[in-house]
Motif scaffolding. Structure first.
Motif, PDB file in Angstrom:
ATOM      1  N   UNK A 167     -32.515   1.141  20.442  1.00  0.00           N
ATOM      2  CA  UNK A 167     -31.783   0.253  21.345  1.00  0.00           C
ATOM      3  C   UNK A 167     -30.295   0.191  21.044  1.00  0.00           C
ATOM      4  N   UNK A 168     -29.891   0.554  19.812  1.00  0.00           N
ATOM      5  CA  UNK A 168     -28.455   0.645  19.549  1.00  0.00           C
ATOM      6  C   UNK A 168     -28.053   2.121  19.454  1.00  0.00           C
ATOM      7  N   UNK A 169     -28.821   2.971  20.147  1.00  0.00           N
ATOM      8  CA  UNK A 169     -28.472   4.395  20.312  1.00  0.00           C
ATOM      9  C   UNK A 169     -28.577   5.204  19.030  1.00  0.00           C
ATOM     10  N   UNK A 170     -29.406   4.768  18.083  1.00  0.00           N
ATOM     11  CA  UNK A 170     -29.752   5.648  16.963  1.00  0.00           C
ATOM     12  C   UNK A 170     -30.769   6.646  17.494  1.00  0.00           C
ATOM     13  N   UNK A 171     -30.557   7.931  17.199  1.00  0.00           N
ATOM     14  CA  UNK A 171     -31.388   8.944  17.848  1.00  0.00           C
ATOM     15  C   UNK A 171     -32.679   9.190  17.086  1.00  0.00           C
ATOM     16  N   UNK A 172     -33.494   8.169  16.978  1.00  0.00           N
ATOM     17  CA  UNK A 172     -34.763   8.284  16.261  1.00  0.00           C
ATOM     18  C   UNK A 172     -35.853   8.804  17.206  1.00  0.00           C
ATOM     19  N   UNK A 173     -37.089   8.747  16.745  1.00  0.00           N
ATOM     20  CA  UNK A 173     -38.194   9.304  17.541  1.00  0.00           C
ATOM     21  C   UNK A 173     -38.337   8.609  18.894  1.00  0.00           C
ATOM     22  N   UNK A 174     -38.167   7.303  18.926  1.00  0.00           N
ATOM     23  CA  UNK A 174     -38.264   6.569  20.195  1.00  0.00           C
ATOM     24  C   UNK A 174     -37.149   6.974  21.149  1.00  0.00           C
ATOM     25  N   UNK A 175     -35.968   7.181  20.575  1.00  0.00           N
ATOM     26  CA  UNK A 175     -34.834   7.624  21.383  1.00  0.00           C
ATOM     27  C   UNK A 175     -35.161   8.967  22.023  1.00  0.00           C
ATOM     28  N   UNK A 176     -35.756   9.874  21.227  1.00  0.00           N
ATOM     29  CA  UNK A 176     -36.140  11.187  21.749  1.00  0.00           C
ATOM     30  C   UNK A 176     -37.134  11.041  22.902  1.00  0.00           C
ATOM     31  N   UNK A 177     -38.107  10.119  22.720  1.00  0.00           N
ATOM     32  CA  UNK A 177     -39.107   9.898  23.773  1.00  0.00           C
ATOM     33  C   UNK A 177     -38.428   9.397  25.045  1.00  0.00           C
ATOM     34  N   UNK A 178     -37.494   8.457  24.887  1.00  0.00           N
ATOM     35  CA  UNK A 178     -36.774   7.933  26.051  1.00  0.00           C
ATOM     36  C   UNK A 178     -35.958   9.019  26.732  1.00  0.00           C
TER      37      UNK A 178
END
Lengths: 223, 219
Positions: A167-178
């Motif tokens: 949600x603060x734009x850290x490119x973690x696994x959830x970010x990749x999914x989004x």
């Protein structure tokens, strides 16, 4: 109107997923090591430390344990800059995870310390150890051993909780999914795949923590 | 440009807190009902049912709540089901709470001495009767402190529903921040409101645990 599953995008987007796993892993590693260290320090302060430290650490622990991780993260990332503390998103995420795990592990480790028989402290004192030496050499390791399963679960919980740092734009696994979801419109598949990866990571992390416990803590003779 | 006083901010946040409370309540009650059914399966004499419940619990405990929310919100929409944010939030939180509550309660049921099962069976009670009249009343006493403690997790869990667009306390915090440009004040207040909701529950869980433990303290 039946839905056709399509996992073909996996071929194109696996680098994003791999990067996401790496970031989630990095956050968990830093958060885990530094967070548990902070937890040990706080547990010492709360159980055995000087009187003035106890209420301070107590307030920290209660405040963190009774507010959502998401709000802690937002406060650090969006709120602190108005005090002049500007953190990048990855540092903010790391800091939030350390502070969060520090508070939870403090309570867990404190329970381990308080379960230490009084005789151990007295034995340390009778060997002319200072209270700190007694803590360091006599109390700490058996205390950690006692609560290791609970601590392992907490580290897994923090790893799963790290999903919100996207949600603060850290490119973690959830970010990749989004990201994949927004590119391919394959929301269901993208989230199912990343959920299964999280599940695998959770199982792996738990096994790794237990293996580490078996390695670090000497097997004690039957009591 | 409009100026916002601290009271304006606080009032809007408090209005949104109603939704946090409602969602927490629904999740907790729904989770208890589903959790009780799950508990029934988890301690069933039939291995297949036990494994099913165990798999469910491990799935929900081993994956992020955020992912569960995403699947409920974005995933189901693809099957032609129109899922509003409040429904996805409610469903995901109920299923998630159920997994945790079932696991907490299983520990409590297993803490009841085996003799209680055998004694009630020897009185000719069926399984439902055993649970209803012998096991659950005793397990309930042990279960209260950790269950109250888990309600704190539910309240904190509702914060994640802001991410799929359900307007509760956290989402209101983001909206108010975007209007006022005062993130420090707004998120500070949001944190304090969550604290005011959760801390009494945490504290009473601790006190209950100490009180109900007195009977066991004989070592």
């Amino acid at each position: 109107m039946s839905y056709q599953f399509d996992f073909l995008w996996l071929g194109e987007y696996w680098p994003q997923i791999a990067k996401g796993i790496a970031i989630t892993g990095q956050l968990t590693l830093v958060g885990g090591v530094v967070g548990v260290s902070l937890g040990i320090a706080c547990a010492w302060a709360r159980a055995l430390g000087p009187g003035f430290l106890k209420p301070v650490v107590g307030a920290y622990v209660e405040l963190i344990r009774n507010t959502p991780f998401l709000i802690q993260l937002f406060f650090i990332f969006f709120g602190l800059p108005s005090l002049g503390v500007q953190l990048g998103e990855l540092s903010a995420a790391n800091l939030a995870m350390i502070i969060n795990l520090g508070a939870y592990s403090c309570e867990i480790i404190r329970a381990g310390i308080q379960a230490t028989p009084r005789g151990q402290f007295e034995a340390g004192a009778s060997l002319a150890m200072t209270p700190f030496e007694t803590f360091r050499h006599v109390v700490l390791v058996p205390s950690l051993q006692r609560i290791w399963p609970a601590l392992s679960s907490q580290v897994v919980i923090v790893m799963l909780g790290s999903a919100v740092v996207s949600q603060i734009a850290v490119e973690d696994l959830t970010f990749a999914a989004n990201f994949i979801q927004s590119r391919t419109f394959r929301a269901f598949e993208a989230y199912i795949v990343s959920t299964l990866i999280y599940l695998a990571l959770a199982i792996l992390l738990r096994q790794a923590m237990l293996a580490l416990g078996g390695l670090v803590f000497p097997r004690r003779a039957a009591r | 440009m409009t100026e916002f006083t601290t009271w304006d901010i606080l009032r809007n946040l408090l209005l949104a807190t109603r939704w946090t409370l409602l969602l927490s309540l629904v999740s907790f009650i729904g989770g208890s009902v589903v959790g009780l059914c799950l508990l029934w399966l988890r301690i069933s004499p039939r291995a297949a049912l036990r494994r099913l419940a165990k798999g469910y619990i491990e799935l929900f405990q081993g994956t992020p709540l955020l992912m569960q929310l995403f699947i409920a919100f974005f995933g189901l929409g693809l099957f032609g089901i129109d899922v509003p944010a409040w429904l996805a939030a409610g469903v995901a939180l109920v299923l998630w709470s159920a997994a945790f509550l079932a696991e907490i309660w299983r520990g409590c049921v297993e803490a009841i001495a085996k003799g209680q099962w055998e004694a009630s069976a020897s009185l000719g009670m069926g399984r439902l009767q055993q649970m209803r009249y012998v096991i659950l009343p005793q397990a309930l006493k042990i279960a209260i402190p950790p269950t109250v403690g888990f309600s704190v997790q539910v309240i904190k869990g509702t914060a994640l529903t802001s991410i799929i667009g359900f307007v509760e306390l956290s989402k209101a915090g983001t909206i108010v921040t975007n209007a006022t440009f005062q993130p420090f004040t707004v998120y500070g207040l949001v944190a304090l409101i969550y604290f005011a909701l959760c801390w009494p529950l945490s504290k009473s869980s601790q006190i209950l645990e100490r009180k109900l433990n007195v009977a066991h303290r004989n070592h």
